[in-house]
Design a protein around this motif. Structure first.
Motif, mmCIF file in Angstrom:
data_model
loop_
_atom_site.group_PDB
_atom_site.id
_atom_site.type_symbol
_atom_site.label_atom_id
_atom_site.label_comp_id
_atom_site.label_asym_id
_atom_site.label_seq_id
_atom_site.Cartn_x
_atom_site.Cartn_y
_atom_site.Cartn_z
ATOM 1 N N LEU A 197 0.829 -1.205 0.000
ATOM 2 C CA LEU A 197 0.000 0.000 0.000
ATOM 3 C C LEU A 197 0.867 1.261 0.000
ATOM 4 O O LEU A 197 0.639 2.196 -0.778
ATOM 5 C CB LEU A 197 -0.931 -0.013 1.222
ATOM 6 C CG LEU A 197 -1.836 1.217 1.337
ATOM 7 C CD1 LEU A 197 -2.855 1.256 0.197
ATOM 8 C CD2 LEU A 197 -2.551 1.255 2.683
ATOM 9 N N ILE A 198 1.882 1.261 0.895
ATOM 10 C CA ILE A 198 2.780 2.431 0.943
ATOM 11 C C ILE A 198 3.533 2.547 -0.380
ATOM 12 O O ILE A 198 3.669 3.645 -0.947
ATOM 13 C CB ILE A 198 3.774 2.323 2.133
ATOM 14 C CG1 ILE A 198 3.011 2.331 3.457
ATOM 15 C CG2 ILE A 198 4.793 3.460 2.101
ATOM 16 C CD1 ILE A 198 3.881 2.078 4.682
ATOM 17 N N MET A 229 2.695 1.580 -3.424
ATOM 18 C CA MET A 229 1.841 2.064 -4.519
ATOM 19 C C MET A 229 1.451 3.523 -4.327
ATOM 20 O O MET A 229 1.426 4.300 -5.282
ATOM 21 C CB MET A 229 0.573 1.203 -4.632
ATOM 22 C CG MET A 229 0.757 -0.092 -5.393
ATOM 23 S SD MET A 229 1.714 0.122 -6.923
ATOM 24 C CE MET A 229 0.631 1.193 -7.867
ATOM 25 N N THR A 230 1.153 3.873 -3.050
ATOM 26 C CA THR A 230 0.747 5.268 -2.777
ATOM 27 C C THR A 230 1.873 6.229 -3.131
ATOM 28 O O THR A 230 1.668 7.231 -3.837
ATOM 29 C CB THR A 230 0.356 5.430 -1.285
ATOM 30 O OG1 THR A 230 -0.604 4.431 -0.978
ATOM 31 C CG2 THR A 230 -0.193 6.799 -0.996
ATOM 32 N N VAL A 231 3.077 5.917 -2.651
ATOM 33 C CA VAL A 231 4.205 6.827 -2.891
ATOM 34 C C VAL A 231 4.535 6.869 -4.390
ATOM 35 O O VAL A 231 4.780 7.950 -4.954
ATOM 36 C CB VAL A 231 5.435 6.396 -2.062
ATOM 37 C CG1 VAL A 231 6.651 7.237 -2.424
ATOM 38 C CG2 VAL A 231 5.140 6.521 -0.569
ATOM 39 N N LEU A 240 2.590 6.301 -7.004
ATOM 40 C CA LEU A 240 1.551 6.994 -7.758
ATOM 41 C C LEU A 240 1.614 8.511 -7.533
ATOM 42 O O LEU A 240 1.607 9.300 -8.486
ATOM 43 C CB LEU A 240 0.185 6.447 -7.318
ATOM 44 C CG LEU A 240 -0.986 6.760 -8.216
ATOM 45 C CD1 LEU A 240 -0.812 6.089 -9.578
ATOM 46 C CD2 LEU A 240 -2.284 6.280 -7.583
ATOM 47 N N LEU A 241 1.716 8.888 -6.250
ATOM 48 C CA LEU A 241 1.733 10.328 -5.946
ATOM 49 C C LEU A 241 2.984 10.992 -6.519
ATOM 50 O O LEU A 241 2.936 12.115 -7.023
ATOM 51 C CB LEU A 241 1.655 10.551 -4.428
ATOM 52 C CG LEU A 241 0.308 10.208 -3.773
ATOM 53 C CD1 LEU A 241 0.388 10.404 -2.257
ATOM 54 C CD2 LEU A 241 -0.803 11.087 -4.343
ATOM 55 N N GLY A 284 8.156 1.560 1.979
ATOM 56 C CA GLY A 284 7.205 0.579 1.457
ATOM 57 C C GLY A 284 7.877 -0.737 1.105
ATOM 58 O O GLY A 284 7.316 -1.803 1.341
ATOM 59 N N ILE A 307 4.198 11.775 3.073
ATOM 60 C CA ILE A 307 2.894 11.974 2.419
ATOM 61 C C ILE A 307 2.537 13.463 2.395
ATOM 62 O O ILE A 307 2.050 13.986 1.378
ATOM 63 C CB ILE A 307 1.786 11.150 3.128
ATOM 64 C CG1 ILE A 307 2.118 9.650 3.091
ATOM 65 C CG2 ILE A 307 0.407 11.408 2.526
ATOM 66 C CD1 ILE A 307 2.129 9.013 1.714
ATOM 67 N N LEU A 341 1.874 15.479 -1.014
ATOM 68 C CA LEU A 341 0.541 16.065 -1.250
ATOM 69 C C LEU A 341 0.622 17.580 -1.411
ATOM 70 O O LEU A 341 -0.044 18.155 -2.291
ATOM 71 C CB LEU A 341 -0.409 15.710 -0.102
ATOM 72 C CG LEU A 341 -0.915 14.258 -0.074
ATOM 73 C CD1 LEU A 341 -1.820 14.032 1.143
ATOM 74 C CD2 LEU A 341 -1.659 13.899 -1.359
#
Lengths: 318, 257
Positions: free
Chosen positions: B141-142, B144-146, B148-149, B218, B231, B235
């Motif tokens: 999850l971490i 993919m989140t990092v 993608l962002l 991650g 994050i 963001l």
């Protein structure tokens, strides 16, 4: 409702050039409208503002009631634009270009593909539809831009010199296609340097010069303003001197060619009988310039009111 | 005109962008994979063996997350800047500018295309790394989140560059003089604990440090900075760049005269 309504449109570029100086213009729905003017007159700026590629400095343009400045998306949904310069990706194929353009207007891919095929066939491009567009000839590239502009079935089609550099055969087929589009109810605005094109196709006309509309009328009224026409006469024998004819202006172009300028009131028979009397035999005759071309040159060289001196204007008022 | 036109328009831009990436795969996918393979061989295998462990992992394991994120950064940025500037230079961006599509749809379409390339290259680089080391996955999850962002942030940054660029030289300046130094100094090859205190503080101003460490968290579960900080920085950068892009598109900077 007007297809196009332009009010007090002004544009001053960052370098200080004032391209439009308060343009007012209306184009009726279903019209075939010519927008003419010399290079640098402001035609492309005006079209740029209508198609939202240029930001107006002041004033407003409305397309079928939707303001380009306030309601851009709706206004743009009515327009199809064929620009003066080639502006498609030369690495893409014509079919791809037209289908993608349809997608930008929200047309689903299946419908877009059907329309692309229809317009590419109508514009005789179907056999090139899947070849890289950079391999197309100049005339084909122009037709591709017409097919692309038509894919969203626009209510207003704007053509900025669509036939520039296109051979006469292709040009005539393009005229036929565009006339058919107009007959189908699409309003067409055309800018062109081929004045014969404007005279043959368009019902109404505006002439723009130095950022101002100098004439805005219907084609018939404009052409009726032409009070003098010039004819070129090819002669059988060489001339020894310049003939004189009362009420007409005769100019020797070369020893076997004359240019005769006749006021509209004068009959051509007068000219021929007078030349016959002077022993001059005419073999053939043609217009020196297209009628609209003569008027156009007069209007842009001497716009209405431009030649009036302050004193003359006062005198006229007085 | 139904509201659906925005969705169809968005999908058209994305399809066009992905077709472009796949059509010129020799320019878009292969070169970064070769470059990263060389990094794995030279820094990971040859030099890495002599360096020893870092944060409890072999050196090659330690640099894999950094190299993946580095390829995502350069490719999402590069895709956006070359595609959008190319469209501007070739004038075919006008196809979109005269369409009814709102600016945010155009932006979203191009960003999706650039993110797709970043993720494609990042995935291939990750797969190539398996030839050199074992994959560690601490938190998908971490990761993919990092990933993608980060791709979104650098796509947006690429858009700003493309909007201001007037010639091809202008799209090479930022990647060479800004992006590359920030990436190399962003902890791809080292932990900032190795730096003197002053340079550690300076590094904290480098947003790429957070992205590299976020992705490393991650994959490996270790990081020089906290996940919350990571994050928050990504963001904030994304929101800032998104707002900037929309403002520039609204003004028509570099696009509408």
């Amino acid at each position: 409702m007007h297809a196009l309504e332009v009010k007090n449109l002004r544009k001053t570029y960052a370098n200080g050039v004032e391209a439009l100086k308060g343009v007012d213009l209306t184009v009726a729905e279903g019209d075939f409208f010519a927008l003419l003017g010399p290079n640098g007159a402001g035609k492309s700026t005006l079209i740029g503002i209508i198609s939202s590629l240029v930001n107006a400095s002041d004033g407003e343009a409305k397309v079928f009631g939707a303001s380009v400045q306030q309601d851009r998306s709706r206004a743009m949904s009515y327009i199809g634009l064929v620009p003066q310069e080639l502006n498609f990706n030369q690495f893409e194929k014509p079919f791809e270009i037209v289908v993608n353009q349809a997608g930008y207007y929200g047309i689903p891919k299946k419908v877009a593909m059907e329309r692309a095929e229809r317009y590419l066939k109508q514009l005789q491009l179907w056999d090139k539809a899947f070849q890289p567009s950079r391999s197309l000839s100049g005339g084909m590239k122009r037709r591709l831009m017409i097919a692309r502009a038509m894919v969203n079935d626009p209510r207003l089609l704007i053509l900025d010199e669509p036939t520039a550099g296109v051979d006469i055969e292709i040009r005539r087929s393009m005229w036929e296609f565009i006339s058919g589009i107009n007959d189908g109810g699409t309003t067409v605005i055309l800018t062109t340097h081929y004045l014969e094109e404007a005279e043959n196709l368009c019902r109404n006309i505006a002439i723009i010069d130095h950022g101002r509309i100098v004439e805005n009328t219907d084609m018939k009224s404009l052409l009726s303003k032409l009070d003098v026409e010039t004819f070129v006469l090819d002669l059988r024998e060489s001339l020894t001197s310049c003939p004189q004819v009362d009420g007409m202006e005769i100019e020797v172009m070369d020893e076997r060619t004359l240019a005769a300028s006749l006021p509209k009131a004068k009959s051509l028979n007068n000219l021929f009988s007078e030349l016959e009397r002077q022993g001059i035999h005419v073999l053939s005759m043609r217009n020196k310039a297209n009628r609209l071309e003569e008027l156009f040159l007069r209007l842009v060289e001497h716009p209405p009111g431009a030649s009036e001196q302050p004193g003359e204007a006062q005198g006229a008022a007085g | 005109m139904s509201e659906n036109y925005k969705w169809v328009g968005y999908r058209t831009i994305v399809r066009k962008e992905i077709t472009r990436i796949v059509r010129i795969w020799g320019q878009t996918i292969v070169p970064p994979v070769i470059t990263m393979s060389l990094y794995f061989i030279i820094f990971g295998e040859l030099i890495g063996r002599r360096i020893g462990d870092m944060d409890g992992f072999s050196y090659i394991q330690y640099i894999v997350p950094g190299l993946v994120i580095m390829s995502v950064i350069t490719n999402s940025y590069g895709n956006m800047v070359s595609s959008f500037f190319g469209a501007k230079f070739g004038k075919h961006i006008e196809e979109l500018l005269i369409s009814p599509l709102p600016n945010w749809v155009i932006l979203a379409g191009y960003v999706t295309g650039a993110v797709a390339r970043g993720l494609m290259v990042g995935t291939v680089v990750l797969l190539v790394s398996l030839f050199f080391t074992r994959a560690e996955i601490h938190s998908p999850l971490i990761m993919m989140t990092v990933l993608l962002l980060t791709a979104v942030v650098f796509s947006l940054a690429g858009m700003v560059n493309a909007i201001f660029a007037q010639k091809f030289d202008d799209i090479a300046i930022i990647p060479t003089f800004v992006l590359a130094p920030l990436t190399y100094l962003g902890g791809v090859f080292y932990t900032i604990d190795l730096l003197p205190e002053f340079w550690q503080k300076v590094s904290a101003f480098n947003p790429i440090l957070y992205m590299v460490n976020g992705f490393r968290m991650g994959m490996l579960g270790v990081s020089d900075v906290s996940l919350v900080q990571t994050i928050a920085v990504i963001l904030a950068a994304g929101a800032l760049l998104f707002g900037w892009c929309l403002w520039l598109l609204h003004r028509g900077t570099g696009l509408r005269t």
